[in-house]
Design a protein around this motif. Structure first.
Motif, PDB file in Angstrom:
ATOM      1  N   LEU A  37       0.826  -1.207   0.000  1.00 61.32           N
ATOM      2  CA  LEU A  37       0.000   0.000   0.000  1.00 61.32           C
ATOM      3  C   LEU A  37       0.862   1.259   0.000  1.00 61.32           C
ATOM      4  N   PHE A  38       1.797   1.343   0.942  1.00 61.04           N
ATOM      5  CA  PHE A  38       2.610   2.557   1.050  1.00 61.04           C
ATOM      6  C   PHE A  38       3.620   2.665  -0.096  1.00 61.04           C
ATOM      7  N   ASN A  39       4.045   1.536  -0.609  1.00 62.93           N
ATOM      8  CA  ASN A  39       4.938   1.558  -1.767  1.00 62.93           C
ATOM      9  C   ASN A  39       4.217   2.120  -2.987  1.00 62.93           C
ATOM     10  N   SER A  40       2.980   1.675  -3.229  1.00 63.15           N
ATOM     11  CA  SER A  40       2.234   2.180  -4.383  1.00 63.15           C
ATOM     12  C   SER A  40       1.857   3.647  -4.200  1.00 63.15           C
ATOM     13  N   MET A  41       1.598   4.068  -2.967  1.00 63.58           N
ATOM     14  CA  MET A  41       1.356   5.489  -2.712  1.00 63.58           C
ATOM     15  C   MET A  41       2.559   6.319  -3.119  1.00 63.58           C
ATOM     16  N   SER A  42       3.738   5.845  -2.747  1.00 60.65           N
ATOM     17  CA  SER A  42       4.970   6.556  -3.099  1.00 60.65           C
ATOM     18  C   SER A  42       5.149   6.635  -4.612  1.00 60.65           C
ATOM     19  N   HIS A  43       4.901   5.508  -5.306  1.00 56.09           N
ATOM     20  CA  HIS A  43       5.021   5.502  -6.763  1.00 56.09           C
ATOM     21  C   HIS A  43       4.120   6.565  -7.381  1.00 56.09           C
ATOM     22  N   SER A  86      14.970  -3.160  -1.808  1.00 58.86           N
ATOM     23  CA  SER A  86      14.447  -2.349  -2.908  1.00 58.86           C
ATOM     24  C   SER A  86      13.640  -1.165  -2.392  1.00 58.86           C
ATOM     25  N   LEU A  87      12.851  -1.372  -1.333  1.00 61.96           N
ATOM     26  CA  LEU A  87      12.090  -0.268  -0.769  1.00 61.96           C
ATOM     27  C   LEU A  87      13.015   0.757  -0.113  1.00 61.96           C
ATOM     28  N   ALA A  88      14.048   0.281   0.574  1.00 57.75           N
ATOM     29  CA  ALA A  88      15.007   1.195   1.209  1.00 57.75           C
ATOM     30  C   ALA A  88      15.743   2.016   0.165  1.00 57.75           C
ATOM     31  N   ALA A  89      16.055   1.412  -0.987  1.00 60.13           N
ATOM     32  CA  ALA A  89      16.695   2.155  -2.067  1.00 60.13           C
ATOM     33  C   ALA A  89      15.798   3.288  -2.545  1.00 60.13           C
ATOM     34  N   GLY A  90      14.484   3.048  -2.560  1.00 55.49           N
ATOM     35  CA  GLY A  90      13.550   4.106  -2.929  1.00 55.49           C
ATOM     36  C   GLY A  90      13.552   5.252  -1.933  1.00 55.49           C
ATOM     37  N   VAL A  91      13.636   4.920  -0.647  1.00 57.32           N
ATOM     38  CA  VAL A  91      13.689   5.959   0.393  1.00 57.32           C
ATOM     39  C   VAL A  91      14.889   6.870   0.179  1.00 57.32           C
ATOM     40  N   VAL A  97       7.242   5.744   1.388  1.00 59.48           N
ATOM     41  CA  VAL A  97       7.833   4.421   1.188  1.00 59.48           C
ATOM     42  C   VAL A  97       8.629   3.986   2.419  1.00 59.48           C
ATOM     43  N   ALA A  98       9.081   4.939   3.231  1.00 53.92           N
ATOM     44  CA  ALA A  98       9.766   4.583   4.481  1.00 53.92           C
ATOM     45  C   ALA A  98       8.810   3.830   5.411  1.00 53.92           C
ATOM     46  N   VAL A  99       7.534   4.208   5.395  1.00 52.96           N
ATOM     47  CA  VAL A  99       6.538   3.461   6.174  1.00 52.96           C
ATOM     48  C   VAL A  99       6.426   2.044   5.621  1.00 52.96           C
ATOM     49  N   GLY A 100       6.508   1.923   4.279  1.00 46.00           N
ATOM     50  CA  GLY A 100       6.491   0.606   3.666  1.00 46.00           C
ATOM     51  C   GLY A 100       7.688  -0.235   4.080  1.00 46.00           C
TER      52      GLY A 100
END
Length: 391
Positions: free
Chosen positions: A210-216, A272-277, A366-369
């Motif tokens: 959910l939080f990853n897609s919000m970030s996208h 991968s999520l941390a790289a986005g952060v 995405v940090a929440v993700g």
């Protein structure tokens, strides 16, 4: 691993992704041809997304006892039917109906194709196989939309749907011949499958999605204005950058799938999520130079597509026999995240009168993700699920 079969499944994903994305690129053409406003034509995208999000879990539950081959072939036939209706449509109402049919067909196909992977390949190859499916969606962004726009200019916008109908039928025939007989979910009662949704490991994984897609959505919805206002990139330059990002997505999908097989789905998801952060946090700080900002955006896009096979493989591993149910629920959750991300990005844009800070909002989101993914991994280890073999 039957590579030809996996390629056919990925091609189906490419068609589904192209059907979703291509309309955005030809909205003005459709609006002019049907004498509509662009805003009204934009509801074609909304209709598809709602049908995809709402219809998918319902149809998944309805078809759970059917053999996986039958469901996949049936979804492609439904997809071809929706494309044919769009091709022959003469009014907006019929076109809306075709988009609903396409959304349901694409959603059903996407979930069943992904959930079938665990029974088609060895456990050590699940990541690569899921990465191939994700690669199909990446190609839709990089190639499907430009090809669709070219077809619309060369022939007509209806020609796109004629092409989608023919190709989906060809993939259906190929899967009917190549796909082994995989039983549906009749061995595990639906009520028992639904209990997996009480599992905090699964819930946290879906929360990460959910939080990853919000970030996208925060970034992708406002990426063109960001490039134009912050870096003063022209319209043509934006198109080139978007194409390059789609190609980066192809590489990210492959890398993410290979990483799952080598390091595990949980670790790859967190990485991968941390790289986005990190990349999104650094992007506004490099707004003075186009090269620096683009480098961060490119790395971010790579992390976005790396996370897709990691997330799907993680949910497949943790949900076992209830993979269809969990992936079917994850689909509307992702679309909800996309809607929330676009809305929050709009609020920030209105409040700050700039899109400069959107990457920071995306980074926080995405940090929440990441936190949800880390907690899910830890809980899985505590419950002894991290090393649980795929059913």
């Amino acid at each position: 691993m039957n590579r030809t079969l996996i390629i056919m499944l990925a091609l189906g994903g490419f068609l589904a992704g192209s059907a979703e994305l291509v309309v955005s690129g030809i909205l003005q053409v459709i609006a002019a041809d049907l004498n509509l406003s662009v805003a009204l034509a934009g509801q074609l995208v909304t209709a598809y997304s709602i049908a995809f999000a709402v219809g998918t879990p319902l149809i998944i539950a309805f078809t759970r006892k059917r053999a996986r081959k039958d469901v996949l072939v049936g979804s492609l036939i439904l997809f071809a039917l929706g494309s044919a209706v769009a091709f022959f449509s003469t009014g907006f109402e019929v076109l809306i109906f075709s988009r609903i049919v396409l959304g349901i067909g694409a959603g059903l196909y996407s979930v069943v194709a992904l959930s079938s992977i665990a029974k088609l390949v060895p456990p050590g190859k699940i990541g690569s196989a899921v990465g191939m499916i994700a690669l199909g969606f990446s190609l839709a962004m990089a190639l499907g939309v430009p090809i669709g726009v070219a077809v619309a200019e060369w022939w007509s916008w209806r020609g796109i749907f004629a092409l989608l109908a023919v190709l989906s039928l060809l993939v259906a025939v190929a899967l009917a011949k190549l796909m082994p007989n995989i039983a549906g979910g009749s061995s595990v009662p639906f009520v028992q499958q639904a209990r997996v949704l009480r599992n905090p490991v699964i819930l946290a994984g879906i929360g990460a999605a959910l939080f990853n897609s919000m970030s996208h959505s925060v970034i992708l919805t406002y990426l063109a204005p960001y490039l134009q206002t912050i870096y003063e990139v022209g319209t043509g330059g934006v198109g080139v950058i978007m194409l390059a990002l789609g190609l980066i997505g192809i590489f990210g999908s492959r890398l993410g799938g290979s990483g799952v097989d080598r390091f595990g789905a949980g670790r790859m998801l967190v990485f991968s999520l941390a790289a986005g952060v990190i990349t999104l946090a650094l992007t506004p700080l490099l707004s003075a130079t186009l090269a620096g900002g683009l480098a961060m955006i490119i790395l971010w896009m790579g992390s976005v597509f790396m996370s897709a096979p990691a997330l799907n493989a993680y949910l497949i591993r943790q949900s076992g026999d209830a993979a269809d149910l969990v992936l079917g629920l994850n689909t509307p959750i992702i679309h909800l995240g996309l809607a929330l991300g676009a809305a929050s990005g709009g609020v920030l844009s209105e409040a700050s009168e700039t899109v400069l800070y959107h990457p920071w909002l995306g980074s926080v989101t995405v940090a929440v993700g990441v936190a949800a993914a880390v907690w899910s991994n830890s809980a899985a280890r505590r419950r002894g699920q991290a090393a649980k073999p795929v059913a």
